[in-house]
Design an enzyme around this catalytic site. Structure first.
Site, PDB file in Angstrom:
ATOM      1  N   SER A  35       0.878  -0.974  -0.143  1.00 17.73           N
ATOM      2  CA  SER A  35      -0.033   0.049   0.122  1.00 17.73           C
ATOM      3  C   SER A  35       0.861   1.302   0.212  1.00 17.73           C
ATOM      4  O   SER A  35       2.220   0.887   0.321  1.00 17.73           O
ATOM      5  CB  SER A  35      -0.680   0.002   1.164  1.00 17.73           C
ATOM      6  OG  SER A  35      -1.439   1.217   1.036  1.00 17.73           O
ATOM      7  N   ARG A  36      -0.090   2.580  -0.086  1.00 18.60           N
ATOM      8  CA  ARG A  36       0.992   3.810  -0.190  1.00 18.60           C
ATOM      9  C   ARG A  36       1.470   4.207   0.691  1.00 18.60           C
ATOM     10  O   ARG A  36       2.146   4.422   2.393  1.00 18.60           O
ATOM     11  CB  ARG A  36       0.298   4.700  -0.804  1.00 18.60           C
ATOM     12  CG  ARG A  36       0.650   4.670  -2.272  1.00 18.60           C
ATOM     13  CD  ARG A  36      -0.580   5.765  -2.579  1.00 18.60           C
ATOM     14  NE  ARG A  36      -1.720   5.802  -2.441  1.00 18.60           N
ATOM     15  CZ  ARG A  36      -3.405   6.235  -3.390  1.00 18.60           C
ATOM     16  NH1 ARG A  36      -2.931   7.620  -3.783  1.00 18.60           N
ATOM     17  NH2 ARG A  36      -4.457   6.200  -2.552  1.00 18.60           N
ATOM     18  N   HIS A  78      -3.905   2.838 -12.824  1.00 21.82           N
ATOM     19  CA  HIS A  78      -3.513   0.985 -13.479  1.00 21.82           C
ATOM     20  C   HIS A  78      -2.044   0.856 -14.049  1.00 21.82           C
ATOM     21  O   HIS A  78      -1.592  -0.149 -13.722  1.00 21.82           O
ATOM     22  CB  HIS A  78      -4.686   0.047 -14.160  1.00 21.82           C
ATOM     23  CG  HIS A  78      -5.831  -0.001 -13.347  1.00 21.82           C
ATOM     24  ND1 HIS A  78      -6.593  -0.473 -14.242  1.00 21.82           N
ATOM     25  CD2 HIS A  78      -5.692   0.173 -12.081  1.00 21.82           C
ATOM     26  CE1 HIS A  78      -7.442  -0.792 -13.078  1.00 21.82           C
ATOM     27  NE2 HIS A  78      -7.199  -0.544 -11.815  1.00 21.82           N
ATOM     28  N   LYS A  96      -9.643  -4.445 -14.492  1.00 21.26           N
ATOM     29  CA  LYS A  96     -11.113  -4.182 -15.721  1.00 21.26           C
ATOM     30  C   LYS A  96     -11.346  -2.952 -14.528  1.00 21.26           C
ATOM     31  O   LYS A  96     -11.516  -2.767 -13.317  1.00 21.26           O
ATOM     32  CB  LYS A  96     -11.435  -4.511 -15.942  1.00 21.26           C
ATOM     33  CG  LYS A  96     -12.398  -6.106 -14.824  1.00 21.26           C
ATOM     34  CD  LYS A  96     -13.529  -5.709 -14.307  1.00 21.26           C
ATOM     35  CE  LYS A  96     -14.077  -6.186 -13.329  1.00 21.26           C
ATOM     36  NZ  LYS A  96     -13.845  -5.109 -12.224  1.00 21.26           N
ATOM     37  N   ARG A 164     -15.532   7.944  -5.424  1.00 27.02           N
ATOM     38  CA  ARG A 164     -14.316   7.828  -6.661  1.00 27.02           C
ATOM     39  C   ARG A 164     -14.634   7.675  -7.725  1.00 27.02           C
ATOM     40  O   ARG A 164     -14.831   7.561  -8.904  1.00 27.02           O
ATOM     41  CB  ARG A 164     -14.074   6.137  -6.230  1.00 27.02           C
ATOM     42  CG  ARG A 164     -12.998   5.494  -7.131  1.00 27.02           C
ATOM     43  CD  ARG A 164     -12.536   4.023  -6.804  1.00 27.02           C
ATOM     44  NE  ARG A 164     -13.482   3.328  -6.522  1.00 27.02           N
ATOM     45  CZ  ARG A 164     -13.846   2.812  -7.830  1.00 27.02           C
ATOM     46  NH1 ARG A 164     -13.889   2.756  -9.288  1.00 27.02           N
ATOM     47  NH2 ARG A 164     -15.061   1.742  -7.570  1.00 27.02           N
ATOM     48  N   ASP A 177     -16.184   1.599 -14.865  1.00 27.70           N
ATOM     49  CA  ASP A 177     -16.421   0.672 -13.625  1.00 27.70           C
ATOM     50  C   ASP A 177     -17.505  -1.060 -14.026  1.00 27.70           C
ATOM     51  O   ASP A 177     -17.208  -2.000 -13.606  1.00 27.70           O
ATOM     52  CB  ASP A 177     -17.307   1.666 -12.558  1.00 27.70           C
ATOM     53  CG  ASP A 177     -16.254   1.501 -11.413  1.00 27.70           C
ATOM     54  OD1 ASP A 177     -16.062   0.525 -10.459  1.00 27.70           O
ATOM     55  OD2 ASP A 177     -15.431   2.485 -11.642  1.00 27.70           O
TER      56      ASP A 177
END
Length: 327
Positions: A35-36, A78, A96, A164, A177
């Site tokens: 993770s960040r 991505h 995806k 988001r 999405d």
């Protein structure tokens, strides 16, 4: 049995939770998460009992105990995440929609080929058992001449501008999405469309709220898809042939039921899915099988097809006037 690969999970959002849960339910090896922030990685690792937790994506892809990386960041990240993994010599499964545009998709495909690595789009519905059975039924000629597909992917999601799904800078909107599901299904059944016609509605943020697309093919065949983030629909699909049809129940892109119905109304078959978990592990099985065979592209979803599908999404966006920041 194919030797298990050691999976690394890049990013810790909702889809990463769902995928990791399915992997562990079905005996896969989840070795690491990145993770960040170290805090987020530690929390995810603790939740799933994952041995290695990394506070950066760079550290995750450099982990020598990881063979394959699952990229589950928001869409605009991505390409960067997959590039990191490929440059580090890891095979990659990318959520995806694969990227935000065809240029990014093509660059990833070319990098993977140059590195001798597998990169695959995580279009998990393609790998589900009921989809495999549907392809068998069509190949057997049960439907007669295949004529059309009608499918929706419609959800009532948050209208918070910061969410988001509504944030253009995060690739938000119905198309990437939700629309990717029925559009990929159309490609699966019919291949590349000859014509595309699209229309859309938009949120105040500029993100697409609803997108309708009609794909035309040689011989008069067509696929009609509708996706929306502001309305809850049936999420069903119908495949029509001259001799019979397939009616796929709610939710058509997850393990579900379908019926094959002849033109005279006779029911020829009913299929019921029996899957442990959500069914996201079937795509991981494909990754491990392809890697074991030394194959650098998918069979159910070759990387060239993923790139071409991104081209279809680009054309839809051109028609509806949808541009993401930075393009």
């Amino acid at each position: 049995m194919t030797e298990r690969l050691r999976w690394g999970i890049l990013a810790t959002g909702g889809i990463a939770h769902a995928f990791t849960n399915d992997l562990q339910l079905n005996g896969f090896t989840v070795q690491a998460v990145g993770s960040r922030s170290q805090e987020a990685a530690d929390a995810f690792a603790a939740e799933f009992g994952i041995p290695n937790a990394h506070g950066s994506y760079e550290a995750l892809v450099a982990d020598p105990e990881v063979d394959v990386i699952y990229v589950s960041t928001p869409h605009p990240m991505h390409a960067a995440g997959a590039t990191l993994a490929l440059e580090a010599g890891k095979h990659v499964l990318v959520e995806k929609a694969f990227t935000v545009n065809v240029a990014e998709a093509r660059a990833l495909a070319e990098l993977a080929a140059a590195k001798g690595l597998l990169v695959l789009e995580a279009m998990w519905s393609r790998y589900l058992p009921h989809m495999a059975r549907i392809r068998e039924i069509i190949a057997a000629g049960t439907l007669g001449e295949l004529r059309s597909l009608v499918a929706d992917h419609t959800q009532l999601l948050s209208d918070d501008p910061a969410h988001r799904i509504n944030a253009l800078e995060l690739g938000g909107g119905a198309l990437l999405d939700l629309g990717i599901y029925p559009i990929s299904f159309a490609w699966d059944l019919f291949g590349a469309p000859r014509t595309i016609q699209a229309t859309a509605t938009f949120k105040p943020t500029g993100a697409d709220a609803g997108v309708a697309a009609v794909f035309g093919y040689d011989g008069g065949r067509m696929a009609v898809t509708f996706s929306a983030s502001d309305t809850q629909g049936p999420n069903s699909a119908v495949v029509l042939g001259t001799e019979a049809r397939i009616e796929i129940d709610h939710i058509w892109y997850t393990p579900t039921t379908f019926r094959v119905i002849a033109a005279d109304g006779t029911q020829l078959e009913e299929y019921r899915s029996e899957v442990k978990g959500r069914g996201m592990h079937f795509q991981a099985e494909a990754v491990e099988r392809l890697v074991a065979a030394g194959t650098l592209t998918g069979d159910l979803l070759p990387i060239d097809e993923t790139v071409a599908i991104m081209g279809s999404l680009d054309e839809i966006r051109r028609q509806i006037g949808l541009v993401y920041p930075g393009e």
